[in-house]
Design a protein around this motif. Sequence first.
Motif, PDB file in Angstrom:
ATOM      1  N   THR B   2       0.796  -1.155  -0.055  1.00  0.00           N
ATOM      2  CA  THR B   2      -0.025   0.029  -0.021  1.00  0.00           C
ATOM      3  C   THR B   2       1.018   1.229   0.094  1.00  0.00           C
ATOM      4  O   THR B   2       1.801   1.327   0.859  1.00  0.00           O
ATOM      5  N   THR B   3       0.844   2.151  -1.132  1.00  0.00           N
ATOM      6  CA  THR B   3       1.529   3.514  -0.929  1.00  0.00           C
ATOM      7  C   THR B   3       0.544   4.351  -0.223  1.00  0.00           C
ATOM      8  O   THR B   3      -0.562   4.179   0.084  1.00  0.00           O
ATOM      9  N   ASP B   6      -2.614   5.413  -1.541  1.00  0.00           N
ATOM     10  CA  ASP B   6      -3.688   4.495  -1.429  1.00  0.00           C
ATOM     11  C   ASP B   6      -4.158   4.130   0.213  1.00  0.00           C
ATOM     12  O   ASP B   6      -4.840   3.344   0.256  1.00  0.00           O
ATOM     13  N   HIS B   7      -3.687   4.880   0.889  1.00  0.00           N
ATOM     14  CA  HIS B   7      -3.979   4.952   2.246  1.00  0.00           C
ATOM     15  C   HIS B   7      -5.635   4.875   2.571  1.00  0.00           C
ATOM     16  O   HIS B   7      -6.070   5.486   2.030  1.00  0.00           O
ATOM     17  N   PRO B   8      -6.157   4.042   3.253  1.00  0.00           N
ATOM     18  CA  PRO B   8      -7.501   3.784   3.559  1.00  0.00           C
ATOM     19  C   PRO B   8      -8.160   5.182   4.075  1.00  0.00           C
ATOM     20  O   PRO B   8      -9.115   5.526   3.764  1.00  0.00           O
ATOM     21  N   ALA B  11      -8.313   7.637   1.212  1.00  0.00           N
ATOM     22  CA  ALA B  11      -9.564   7.410   0.396  1.00  0.00           C
ATOM     23  C   ALA B  11     -10.910   7.497   0.909  1.00  0.00           C
ATOM     24  O   ALA B  11     -11.666   8.301   0.215  1.00  0.00           O
ATOM     25  N   ARG B  37      -5.200  15.719  -2.085  1.00  0.00           N
ATOM     26  CA  ARG B  37      -4.602  14.354  -2.238  1.00  0.00           C
ATOM     27  C   ARG B  37      -2.806  14.908  -2.137  1.00  0.00           C
ATOM     28  O   ARG B  37      -2.197  14.248  -1.376  1.00  0.00           O
TER      29      ARG B  37
END
Lengths: 124, 188
Positions: B2-3, B6-8, B11, B37
Motif C-alpha cells: 500500500t502506497t 492508497d492509504h484507506p 481514500a 490528495r
Amino acid sequence: MTGDAKSPKGARRGESRRAQLIKGVLDLALLCILKERPHYGLEILQRMNEEAELDVADGTIYPLLHRMEASGFVSAEWRIEGDQARPRKYYALTPSGVAELKSLSADWRTLSTRMNALIDKSKP
Amino acid sequence: MTTPADHPKLAEYARKLRWALSALPEAERDGIVAEMRSHVLDRLDAGGTVEQALAALGPAEDYARSFHDAYTVTTAISSRRLPQLISALLHNVARSAAVAAAALVIFIAWAIAAVSVYLAALKLSDPAHVGLWRGENFEFIGIIDDPSTGQELLGPWLPAIALVFILIAWGLTHILGVWALRRLPRQR
C-alpha cells in the motif's frame, strides 16, 4: 470573571482576536508571496506560517486560493517542477492580482499608519 | 504494497469530500479532491502522517463547506445572474448585516414588482375596473367595483409601470446583491 490576558479564558480571547485580525490580512499575505514567483499550496502555507507567523490552518489556504482564482487575482496550473515525483497545482499572480496587491498594500499602509498613531497616543 | 496515496483514511476522506462537494460542478470537485490528495502527500514528504495531515484539514464536511460557500458567492458575483445572486444572498443572510439589509430591500422591490405585474395582467383582462383610482374619499391602486364612482389616473400605463418596477428590482438585485456579497466575511 473578566478573563485577563494571563488566564486561560483571556488567552483564548487573545487568540480569537488575533485570528480575526489575521483573517483580514490573508489576501494581502497571499498576493505578496505570489508576487515573487508561482507557489503551490503547502509552500504558501509554510511561508505564511514561518515568515509572517500568521498561524494559518491547512484547511484555510485552499478555499482562499480558489476564491482568489475565481476572482481572477490568481491563475493555477498543474505541473511537475524540477525533480518532483508528481504534479502539483501552482498558483501565480495575474495582472488583476498585481493591481489588487497594489490597492491592498496601499490600504494596509494607510490603516497601519493611522492605527500606530492612535496606539501611540493612547500610551501612558 | 500500500502506497501513501492508497492509504484507506485518505481514500475515505476523499470519498467524503467528494460527496460533500456534490453541489459543485464535477471538474471543480475533481480539482479540489486532487489538490487535497496532493497536499496530504506533500505533508507526508515533509515528515507527517496521513492522520495528522487530514486532521489539519479538518472534517471533510467542514472543508467542503468553505469551498461551497466561496464557490456560491464568487459564481454569483462573477456571473451576476439573478438566480445565483438571490441564492447566494439567501444562503448568507445570517452571516452579514449588509447581506440581510440588501436581501430585505431586494425582497421589497420584487414584492412591489410582483404586485404591479399582477395588476398589469388584470388591467389587460379587465381594463374597465383596474387602475389607479381617485374618488371623493378614496385613492388606491387596484380593482374598483363601480368605475363611475372614481377617476382612473393611469390609463394604459399600468403595464409600462410594472415593467419599470421589474427593471428597478432587477437593477437593485444586481447592484445591492454584488455590493453585499463582496462584503461578506470569510468563514475559515
